[in-house]
Design a protein around this motif. Structure first.
Motif, short mmCIF file in Angstrom:
data_model
loop_
_atom_site.label_atom_id
_atom_site.label_comp_id
_atom_site.label_asym_id
_atom_site.label_seq_id
_atom_site.Cartn_x
_atom_site.Cartn_y
_atom_site.Cartn_z
N GLY A 85 0.83 -1.19 0.00
CA GLY A 85 0.00 0.00 0.00
C GLY A 85 0.86 1.24 0.00
N LEU A 86 0.22 2.37 0.17
CA LEU A 86 0.89 3.68 0.24
C LEU A 86 0.44 4.37 1.52
CD1 LEU A 86 0.41 4.66 -3.50
CD2 LEU A 86 2.59 4.20 -2.36
N PRO A 87 1.23 5.33 2.00
CA PRO A 87 0.84 6.05 3.21
C PRO A 87 -0.51 6.75 3.02
CG PRO A 87 3.11 6.57 2.61
CD PRO A 87 2.53 5.79 1.48
N GLN A 88 -1.37 6.62 4.01
CA GLN A 88 -2.70 7.24 3.91
C GLN A 88 -2.60 8.75 4.07
OE1 GLN A 88 -5.08 5.21 6.83
NE2 GLN A 88 -5.62 3.60 5.38
N GLY A 89 -3.37 9.44 3.25
CA GLY A 89 -3.46 10.88 3.36
C GLY A 89 -2.29 11.65 2.76
N LEU A 90 -1.36 10.96 2.12
CA LEU A 90 -0.22 11.63 1.50
C LEU A 90 -0.24 11.42 -0.01
CD1 LEU A 90 2.71 10.67 3.90
CD2 LEU A 90 1.48 12.83 3.80
N ALA A 91 0.08 12.43 -0.75
CA ALA A 91 0.23 12.29 -2.20
C ALA A 91 1.67 11.83 -2.46
CB ALA A 91 -0.03 13.62 -2.90
N VAL A 92 1.79 10.66 -3.07
CA VAL A 92 3.11 10.09 -3.35
C VAL A 92 3.34 10.14 -4.86
CG1 VAL A 92 4.59 8.06 -3.15
CG2 VAL A 92 2.94 8.58 -1.33
N PRO A 93 4.44 10.79 -5.29
CA PRO A 93 4.70 10.87 -6.73
C PRO A 93 5.15 9.52 -7.29
CG PRO A 93 6.51 11.83 -5.51
CD PRO A 93 5.46 11.47 -4.50
N ARG A 94 5.04 9.37 -8.60
CA ARG A 94 5.53 8.17 -9.27
C ARG A 94 7.06 8.14 -9.18
NH1 ARG A 94 1.78 5.52 -11.86
NH2 ARG A 94 -0.17 6.54 -12.37
N ILE A 95 7.61 6.95 -9.28
CA ILE A 95 9.06 6.79 -9.26
C ILE A 95 9.62 7.38 -10.55
CG2 ILE A 95 10.95 5.11 -9.29
CD1 ILE A 95 9.17 3.28 -7.58
N ALA A 98 9.09 8.57 -14.32
CA ALA A 98 7.65 8.79 -14.50
C ALA A 98 7.23 10.05 -13.76
CB ALA A 98 6.88 7.58 -13.99
N THR A 99 6.13 10.63 -14.20
CA THR A 99 5.60 11.83 -13.57
C THR A 99 4.17 11.56 -13.12
OG1 THR A 99 4.85 12.69 -15.70
CG2 THR A 99 7.04 13.37 -14.94
N GLY A 100 3.65 12.43 -12.32
CA GLY A 100 2.29 12.29 -11.83
C GLY A 100 2.30 11.67 -10.43
N TRP A 101 1.10 11.22 -10.01
CA TRP A 101 0.91 10.76 -8.64
C TRP A 101 0.38 9.33 -8.64
CZ3 TRP A 101 3.06 14.02 -5.36
CH2 TRP A 101 3.24 15.33 -5.78
#
Length: 163
Positions: A85-95, A98-101
């Motif tokens: 998963g990913l941290p809740q409540g945080l916008a994590v960018p692509r590696i 790559a660009t975006g979220w």
């Protein structure tokens, strides 16, 4: 620091699981795959082999046509306090590059599938597995056709760094 060590250990464990599936496919001369599945308790993954000679298929793993080789573990059972998963409540960018979220609802990114397949003579699916300890994130990136695996770590201050 302790949780960062656990997260890195968990990412390396997933990298080893991917490599082991690839090695099994070559050693047995039959396609193998890791199917990631989510239920109320979270994500699990199971190693399966091609049971009928037509390659790895999600539906055939679920039906037993492509049998499970090992019982399905959960990452949390292998490394405490870390989950797919990913941290809740945080916008994590692509590696990068790559660009975006990233979509926090989709930590298993192998196209439209949650199956990572390895051919009997090499080759695999490209994609990334994302995991978190609740604060930081890690990405386990699998490159096709070389089957090279890379581990990345993300934190809010420094962004993505290769480990």
């Amino acid at each position: 620091l302790r949780t960062a060590g656990r997260g890195t250990a968990a990412a390396r464990q997933l990298a080893l699981e991917l490599q082991a599936a690839r090695w099994r496919a070559g050693a047995r001369a039959r396609p193998h795959g890791l199917l990631f599945q989510q239920d109320a308790r979270g994500w699990s993954f199971r190693l399966a082999l091609d049971g009928n000679g037509n390659g790895m298929r999600t539906q055939e793993i679920r039906s037993g046509t492509d049998p499970t080789v090992l019982p399905p573990p959960r990452l949390e059972d292998l490394v405490a306090h870390v989950r797919l998963g990913l941290p809740q409540g945080l916008a994590v960018p692509r590696i990068p590059p790559a660009t975006g979220w990233l979509d926090p609802a989709d930590p298993v990114q192998f196209g439209a599938s949650d199956l990572v397949a390895f051919g009997a003579v090499g080759g695999t699916s490209s994609g990334t597995l994302y995991l978190t300890d609740g604060g930081d994130a890690w990405g386990v990136v699998l490159f096709a056709p070389s089957c090279r695996v890379r581990v990345w770590h993300w934190d809010r201050r420094d962004g993505w760094k290769r480990r």
